[in-house]
Design a protein around this motif. Structure first.
Motif, short mmCIF file in Angstrom:
data_model
loop_
_atom_site.label_atom_id
_atom_site.label_comp_id
_atom_site.label_asym_id
_atom_site.label_seq_id
_atom_site.Cartn_x
_atom_site.Cartn_y
_atom_site.Cartn_z
N LYS A 165 7.41 -49.42 2.57
CA LYS A 165 7.37 -48.02 3.05
C LYS A 165 6.42 -47.14 2.24
CE LYS A 165 10.91 -48.91 5.85
NZ LYS A 165 11.33 -50.23 5.40
N TYR A 187 -3.51 -46.30 1.72
CA TYR A 187 -4.79 -45.84 2.22
C TYR A 187 -5.89 -46.83 1.84
CZ TYR A 187 -2.82 -41.28 3.44
OH TYR A 187 -2.08 -40.28 4.02
N ARG A 231 -5.73 -43.74 6.39
CA ARG A 231 -4.38 -44.29 6.30
C ARG A 231 -4.34 -45.66 6.96
NH1 ARG A 231 1.01 -42.06 5.82
NH2 ARG A 231 2.38 -43.88 5.66
N PRO A 283 2.34 -45.09 10.57
CA PRO A 283 3.51 -44.45 9.97
C PRO A 283 4.66 -44.25 10.97
CG PRO A 283 1.51 -43.35 9.25
CD PRO A 283 1.10 -44.32 10.32
N GLN A 335 -1.06 -37.45 -1.37
CA GLN A 335 0.22 -38.04 -0.99
C GLN A 335 0.19 -39.57 -1.04
OE1 GLN A 335 -2.00 -36.67 0.99
NE2 GLN A 335 -2.12 -37.64 3.00
N ALA A 336 -0.99 -40.15 -1.27
CA ALA A 336 -1.14 -41.60 -1.25
C ALA A 336 -0.35 -42.27 -2.37
CB ALA A 336 -2.62 -41.97 -1.37
N ASP A 337 0.31 -43.37 -2.02
CA ASP A 337 0.96 -44.21 -3.02
C ASP A 337 -0.01 -45.26 -3.56
OD1 ASP A 337 3.61 -43.07 -2.83
OD2 ASP A 337 3.77 -44.05 -0.88
N LYS A 370 2.89 -45.23 1.28
CA LYS A 370 1.77 -44.60 1.99
C LYS A 370 0.48 -45.24 1.47
CE LYS A 370 3.33 -40.47 0.83
NZ LYS A 370 4.70 -40.75 0.47
#
Length: 238
Positions: free
Chosen positions: A209, A213, A155, A159, A122-124, A211
């Protein structure tokens, strides 16, 4: 994963240094010619924000005012990273690893980032040199083991609450990181006209916004020499 190394064309010494290092690690890579900020007509270029102040809104409750103009070096650095994002999108890559030429890796970046991405798909963005810069962290942050040596991935930020806790804080480095194509599209959209340093654009999680890590320990070190980018930290948050 594709690896891009951002390097000013005339900075031959740095190009040779990182080329030697990446070759020793048996890593395929591509040199991306950096933009020289001094060559940009910032007063007439529509892609460049040329005012002394800009407002950054995180949501309807939170905003940050940034004052001061980017130096030529900071402008060139920001345009260079955005240029790599556009190249990733153009080639339809799922993502890529981006290095600045003063970063010296100490591990197989491809293996480490690929393993980390499997754990946090899910990491951006995943940073291999995640300096905190005072970024506040969640008390519930879990560091997950990567199946390579002793690396961990975790992370960055809090969040849901970054707009309040981290509105003036960021991850202050773009030395070594993985970025997904979807993140490139978003940063291209919010990055122009250029008004942020590259590390502010990707590191200010309250604004973008994304994500974000980090990997620990660091995936390398930075050269202890004067940066050819000549970053002065022009912007100040208010």
């Amino acid at each position: 994963m594709q690896i891009f190394v951002i390097n000013l064309k005339e900075d031959i010494e740095r190009r040779q240094s990182i080329t030697k290092c990446l070759n020793e690690l048996n890593l395929d890579f591509e040199i991306f010619n950096a933009v020289k900020g001094k060559d940009i007509d910032r007063h007439n270029d529509p892609l460049v924000y040329d005012k002394d102040e800009c407002l950054v809104r995180h949501n309807f409750l939170s905003k940050t005012i940034m004052r001061g103009k980017l130096s030529d070096g900071e402008l060139g650095c920001a345009l260079s990273h955005l240029g790599v994002y556009q190249e990733i999108v153009k080639r339809n890559l799922s993502g890529a690893i981006i290095l600045e030429d003063d970063f010296i890796p100490n591990c197989n970046l491809n293996a480490v980032f690929s393993a980390a991405y499997k754990i946090v798909p899910q990491a951006d963005i995943i940073s291999g040199y995640p300096l905190g810069g005072g970024l506040r962290q969640s008390l519930f942050t879990v560091k997950k083991k990567i199946n390579i040596k002793d690396f961990l991935v975790y992370r960055l930020g809090v969040p849901g609450f970054d707009w309040f806790l981290n509105r003036r804080r960021r991850v202050p480095t773009t030395a070594c990181y993985f970025i997904s194509k979807e993140s490139c599209l978003k940063l291209i959209d919010i990055g122009y006209p250029v008004r942020f340093e590259s590390d502010v654009l990707i590191g200010m999680v309250a604004f973008n916004k994304l994500k974000y890590y980090g990997i620990m320990p660091f995936c390398g070190t930075r050269l202890n020499t004067k940066s050819s980018i000549e970053v002065h930290g022009t912007y100040r948050f208010y």
